[in-house]
Motif scaffolding. Sequence first.
Motif, PDB file in Angstrom:
ATOM      1  N   TRP A   1      -4.878   7.986  -9.013  1.00 55.68           N
ATOM      2  CA  TRP A   1      -3.849   6.807  -7.780  1.00 55.68           C
ATOM      3  C   TRP A   1      -2.062   6.400  -7.730  1.00 55.68           C
ATOM      4  N   THR A   2      -1.968   6.182  -7.252  1.00 56.58           N
ATOM      5  CA  THR A   2      -0.305   6.093  -6.977  1.00 56.58           C
ATOM      6  C   THR A   2      -0.112   4.155  -7.205  1.00 56.58           C
TER       7      THR A   2
ATOM      8  N   TYR B   1       6.246   9.486  -1.086  1.00 51.57           N
ATOM      9  CA  TYR B   1       5.450   9.331  -2.647  1.00 51.57           C
ATOM     10  C   TYR B   1       4.244   9.704  -3.158  1.00 51.57           C
ATOM     11  N   GLY B   2       3.666  10.364  -1.952  1.00 52.11           N
ATOM     12  CA  GLY B   2       2.297  11.232  -2.532  1.00 52.11           C
ATOM     13  C   GLY B   2       0.639  10.015  -1.750  1.00 52.11           C
ATOM     14  N   GLY B   3       1.496   9.259  -1.603  1.00 56.77           N
ATOM     15  CA  GLY B   3      -0.019   7.828  -1.718  1.00 56.77           C
ATOM     16  C   GLY B   3      -0.920   7.508  -0.337  1.00 56.77           C
TER      17      GLY B   3
ATOM     18  N   ARG C   1      -2.694   7.493 -12.771  1.00 56.92           N
ATOM     19  CA  ARG C   1      -2.362   9.031 -12.779  1.00 56.92           C
ATOM     20  C   ARG C   1      -3.497   9.948 -13.042  1.00 56.92           C
TER      21      ARG C   1
ATOM     22  N   ARG D   1       0.320   3.083 -15.591  1.00 61.44           N
ATOM     23  CA  ARG D   1       1.049   4.474 -14.927  1.00 61.44           C
ATOM     24  C   ARG D   1       0.281   5.123 -15.342  1.00 61.44           C
TER      25      ARG D   1
ATOM     26  N   ILE E   1       4.841   4.754   0.883  1.00 62.88           N
ATOM     27  CA  ILE E   1       3.923   5.625  -0.140  1.00 62.88           C
ATOM     28  C   ILE E   1       3.669   6.780   0.357  1.00 62.88           C
TER      29      ILE E   1
END
Length: 223
Positions: free
Chosen positions: A22-23, A65-67, A18, A14, A62
Amino acid sequence: GWRAGDKARLEAKRLWARQNGWTLVSVNYRLSDPEVPPARRIRYPTHNRDVGRAVTWVYDHIDGYGGDPSRIALIGHSAGAQIVSSVGVDEDYLRRAVRDAVCGVVSLDTEGYDVAARIRGGGRAALLYRNAFGNDPAVWRDASPINHVDATDAPQLVIRRGVLARQLSQVEYARALRDAGVPVTVVPTPGYSHGDVNHYLGSADDTLMTPHVEDFLDDCFAP
């Protein structure tokens, strides 16, 4: 091995995602527990369908969630590498819009590109494959990513390592992709164990895989 494992503990991955902007979405799938009676045991294609549904969920949700749903990469290790390879090349698992959003597949050390050949090769690993894929040769052929490759597939990155037979399976799959006109990058990781491939991906100490995977994903996610 399609029968054990949990994808929840990915703190280092993760952080790596970050740092690269990337998500990361970590996906589990139902397992082929060998303790379950054969008539009730989870087997192919359930693993692939579970992952396909998860990828579809990412595509549909997505952006909240900012993707970016238009750029999705699939990454898997071991059995997960076999699954993402299958989901990436077999049109049964993703509807067309989702399939078109898959910009790349990263396959981290599997020899499951040709399930039929692996089972017919015998040995202890063949029992592992039979636990997940059963005993029907027609199912083995359908479960083999190498039998579904075509020119519409997304670019792929294949990690190569292990004994000669394992590396040959990886090279043969890459050759099938190239023959179909699919861009493919093969990254050798001499000295790495199967576990090392998973452990070191994303680590600053890894100079064999991580830079190649980062370049591949940067190209994948480029506007």
